[in-house]
Scaffold this active site. Structure first.
Site, PDB file in Angstrom:
ATOM      1  N   SER A 233       3.597  -2.439  15.326  1.00 47.19           N
ATOM      2  CA  SER A 233       3.964  -2.136  13.939  1.00 47.19           C
ATOM      3  C   SER A 233       3.864  -0.640  13.697  1.00 47.19           C
ATOM      4  CB  SER A 233       3.046  -2.836  12.917  1.00 47.19           C
ATOM      5  OG  SER A 233       3.132  -4.240  13.035  1.00 47.19           O
ATOM      6  N   ASN A 234       4.553  -0.189  12.655  1.00 44.30           N
ATOM      7  CA  ASN A 234       4.323   1.114  12.052  1.00 44.30           C
ATOM      8  C   ASN A 234       3.992   0.894  10.580  1.00 44.30           C
ATOM      9  OD1 ASN A 234       5.479   2.650  14.383  1.00 44.30           O
ATOM     10  ND2 ASN A 234       7.412   1.792  13.641  1.00 44.30           N
TER      11      ASN A 234
END
Length: 797
Positions: A233-234
């Site tokens: 994820s970011n």
């Protein structure tokens, strides 16, 4: 400076009257639990209920309407019935554990049922166990799912008419939550738990070799690398000092599977006056996992904390099922499990449990842990005592700012394997690695590690402790919700930084100007090389923060910039090295000579993005994959990593490395063999097929460092990426403008429904392809103004 304090938002809306704004009530029924579901564009349900049981009912109903087959498959898993319906040797989809066969999965989950593990957790008083609100949500979810099954016909061919689609109980819903909680611990080791067998009586202490320390350390580093091909994820939060109006901004970009039971599903949940939250929920969950309310927005990223540890047991020479602790004999507990098998006799196996947890003989195929006459390994997973995630999520949904988000995390300690990034309407930001981890300090590891642990712990964070000494069990923090885990005070946390960002590396550089240090190794590393995606993300968001004046539109631009940091660092050097090759030829890994002259100009002219229209992106992608597969990381760069310059190092492609020309030849050769022009636009060869139509997909793989990550499936015969296994999923860009409603744009990349017949099977996927967004309808006036408004009132009958 921060902007003015925004006004308090209005209270949550009441349930709407029938038939407002052209909505048409459907399926009236009588008695029991009930809810009102208002559907807006793209099939997004806005669920209104009078209490938590009814809210769970509406959520279970609406999830079943979109995802009944995927949900049913997961319930078969947690009931331990996959072998009965699908055969013992077939493979599950890995969404709820790492089990490689249905039989292994069933043996584990049937063992959990037989031991009453989930029931015991449900019986724990809050906060160690779930609150009454969380239990009511689960009860209602099961009832809503069952009511949908009873009142509707399944059209999805994946389970239409299938005997394994059955009503469920609240215990089934809780068991699914348990499976997600232990995903990073016992769930990683299902095959090793269910295959564990004592050595034969004739086996001597030296018959089986001890694990190779160096090989085990390498395997552990790979196993516990966050942000791998499966999940990552970011997320970034921007503070008021960087935004146009002094309020916060949040961009969440989780990378999760596009198929199976770990997909997100989007909704809004409202109990007037008590809860009003919208966002993405993991399938089978009755709460919003990632989302926002009127005051605060949050997202999660997979964390680097190692959620398990091993205890090496010293065994009684006369009995390998007896181990010694402080010189005293303790007999392992046998857990006999019987699994029904399709077209075969039931299978019975025994699992072996200790005071530390189950005996395990592997953590995946590459990390064997042999059980010998002298020693065995037991796995400690503190998340096996954690059924608190729903209460953490409810706390987020009720929060009025980032302080309340942090307070929920500290009160419940319910997140097993993720970080939290948040921003609020007052301009505050938060990053915290508040996750459930075994309380293993560097001091404890220093005095209690076995010889194997002295290698694995520094390199990967996997502790292997001496199980023969009681003093070597994980300690207890006074502020911890449960024994054996770190308390909230130990969690790496950054408050009110101009930006707070994470892309699955450790907490160290959540803000490159305010590095976090001082945490224990089990949380992650400090001063080590960052991933290409982390480096690119920090460059991007730091530049955005420095520029200032940010709005939601800037977040949208970041999501679809599709910049490939690996290309920025190396494409020009690769093009020059290509042009310098004698005779414009290179030798491929198969020994063939390849004319690469056309590739030089394509690489030089590539725009360094992974947009669907980018020419040269496909060639560079195939070149980069071949290069990083064959050239060791230590030989790839001329300038090595420096902790003093962690974002910009390493750099400068080592064009003298033998593998550079080989990788170029391989990339050119495979594209030409498939008849693909070297400058073909990426979207013509990276796509998904929905309803027989190709939908181009932008973004790129992990090693390219693209924010908009996708992990596509390569078809060498076609020269195409023909599907996506994992990547950008529930995306949200959220801000505030001083009015009563948040300014939010969302996107569920793979769309709401897995049913090919649904109008919402691919509609948001087409938006994703076109880099367009859904305008969030959070406030009542916006929901009722939807041109697609459809009102459904659902009840138990």
């Amino acid at each position: 400076m921060r902007g003015p304090r925004p006004p308090a938002p209005p209270p949550a809306p009441p349930a709407p009257p029938p038939g407002r704004s052209g909505g048409r009530p459907e399926r009236p029924s009588h008695g029991g639990l009930s809810a009102t579901i208002r559907y807006t564009e793209y099939g997004i349900p806005h669920i209104v209920a009078k209490d938590y049981a009814d809210l769970g009912f509406g959520t279970g109903w609406a999830q079943a309407a979109d995802q009944v087959c995927t949900l049913a498959d997961g319930f078969v898993t947690v009931r331990g019935e996959r072998s009965r319906h699908f055969g013992p040797d077939a493979a599950p989809d890995l969404s709820l554990s790492s089990a490689t066969t249905n039989l292994s999965s069933d043996l584990y989950f049937s063992g959990v049922r037989r031991a009453g593990t989930v029931e015991k957790l449900l019986a724990e008083p809050a906060p160690r166990g779930p609150s009454r609100d969380a239990e009511e949500l689960m009860r209602g979810f099961a009832a809503g799912y069952n009511a949908w099954l009873a009142q509707n016909r399944i059209t999805d061919p994946a389970c239409r008419g299938a005997a394994w689609v059955r009503p469920v109980t609240a215990l089934d819903v809780a068991a699914r939550g348990f499976a997600l909680s232990v995903l990073g611990g016992q769930g990683r080791a299902v095959d090793g738990i269910t295959a564990a067998r004592p050595p034969a009586p004739a086996a001597g202490a030296g018959t089986a070799q001890a694990p190779d320390a160096a090989a085990t350390a390498r395997a552990a580093r790979e196993l516990f690398a966050a942000g791998d091909a499966d999940m990552g994820s970011n997320a970034v939060a921007f503070g008021g000092s960087t935004t146009a109006n002094g309020r916060g901004l949040l961009l969440g970009n989780p990378h999760y599977p596009w198929q199976g039971g770990r997909r997100f599903w989007q909704s809004q949940q409202t109990i007037p006056g008590r809860l009003n939250v919208t966002g993405g929920s993991l399938l089978g969950s009755a709460t919003v996992s990632i989302g926002h309310n009127a005051h605060v927005a949050w997202s999660h990223t997979v964390a680097t904390g190692v959620t398990l540890n091993l205890h090496q047991l010293t065994l009684d020479p006369a009995d390998p099922t007896v181990y010694l602790v402080d010189g005293r004999r303790e007999r392992m507990t046998q857990r006999s499990v019987t699994v029904a098998v399709r077209n075969g006799a039931p299978v019975t196996r025994t699992q072996w449990w200790t005071r530390y947890g189950p005996v395990v003989t592997s953590l995946g195929a590459s990390l064997p842990l042999p059980w010998t006459a002298a020693s065995a390994y037991a796995l400690n997973d503190p998340n096996a005592a954690n059924l608190r995630g729903s209460d953490t999520a409810l706390g987020f949904g009720r929060a009025r700012g980032t302080d309340d988000v942090l307070a929920s995390l500290r009160r419940t300690q319910g997140l097993p394997w993720v970080n939290t990034v948040a921003a609020d309407s007052r301009g505050h930001t938060l990053f915290t690695q508040s996750q459930v981890l075994p309380r293993i300090t560097d001091e404890l590891a220093g005095r209690c590690s076995t010889p194997l642990g002295r290698v694995t712990y520094p390199s990967s964070g996997l502790a292997v402790l001496d199980g023969s000494r009681g003093e070597c069990a994980p300690g207890r923090d006074r502020d911890a919700v449960q024994p054996g885990i770190f308390g909230p005070a130990a969690m790496p946390t950054l408050k009110d930084a101009p930006y707070a960002e994470n892309s699955n590396d450790s907490a160290w550089l959540a803000n490159a100007d305010r590095p976090l240090t001082g945490y224990e190794r089990i949380f992650g590393t400090v001063g080590t090389q960052r991933s290409m995606r982390t480096r690119g993300a920090i460059e991007d968001v730091a530049a955005m923060a420095d520029r200032g004046g940010l709005t939601v539109r800037d977040l949208q631009g970041q999501q679809f910039a599709d910049r490939a940091p690996a290309g920025d660092l190396t494409a020009a050097d690769a093009a020059r090295a290509c042009a310098a090759l004698p005779g414009s030829t290179a030798t491929g890994s198969d020994g063939r000579t390849v004319d690469v002259r056309g590739a030089c100009d394509v690489l030089a002219g590539w725009d360094r993005t992974m947009d669907t229209g980018s020419r040269g992106a496909l060639l560079f992608d195939r070149f980069w994959r071949a290069l990083t597969r064959t050239v060791p990381a230590g030989e790839l760069w001329q300038v090595p990593f420096s902790p003093a310059d962690p974002v910009r190092t390493p750099n400068t492609l080592n064009t003298g490395a033998k593998g550079v020309a080989t990788a170029l030849a391989d990339a050119v050769g495979e594209l030409r063999a498939a008849g693909v022009p070297l400058d073909a636009p990426l979207g013509e060869h990276q796509y998904v097929v929905r309803g027989g139509a190709r939908i181009p997909v932008g973004g790129g793989t992990e090693s390219l460092g693209v924010w908009n990550k996708v992990e596509p499936v390569w078809d060498p015969a076609r020269g195409d990426y023909t599907d996506v296994t994992t990547g950008s999923s529930y995306i949200q860009a959220v801000g505030w403008n001083g009015g009563p409603c948040p300014v939010a744009r969302t996107l569920l990349t793979y769309s709401q429904s897995s049913d090919p017949a649904s109008p919402h099977h691919a509609d948001q996927t087409r938006l994703f392809s076109a880099e367009k967004w859904v305008t969030s309808r959070f406030c009542e006036r916006d929901v009722l103004a939807s041109p697609a408004l459809r009102i459904v009132r659902v009840r138990e009958r």
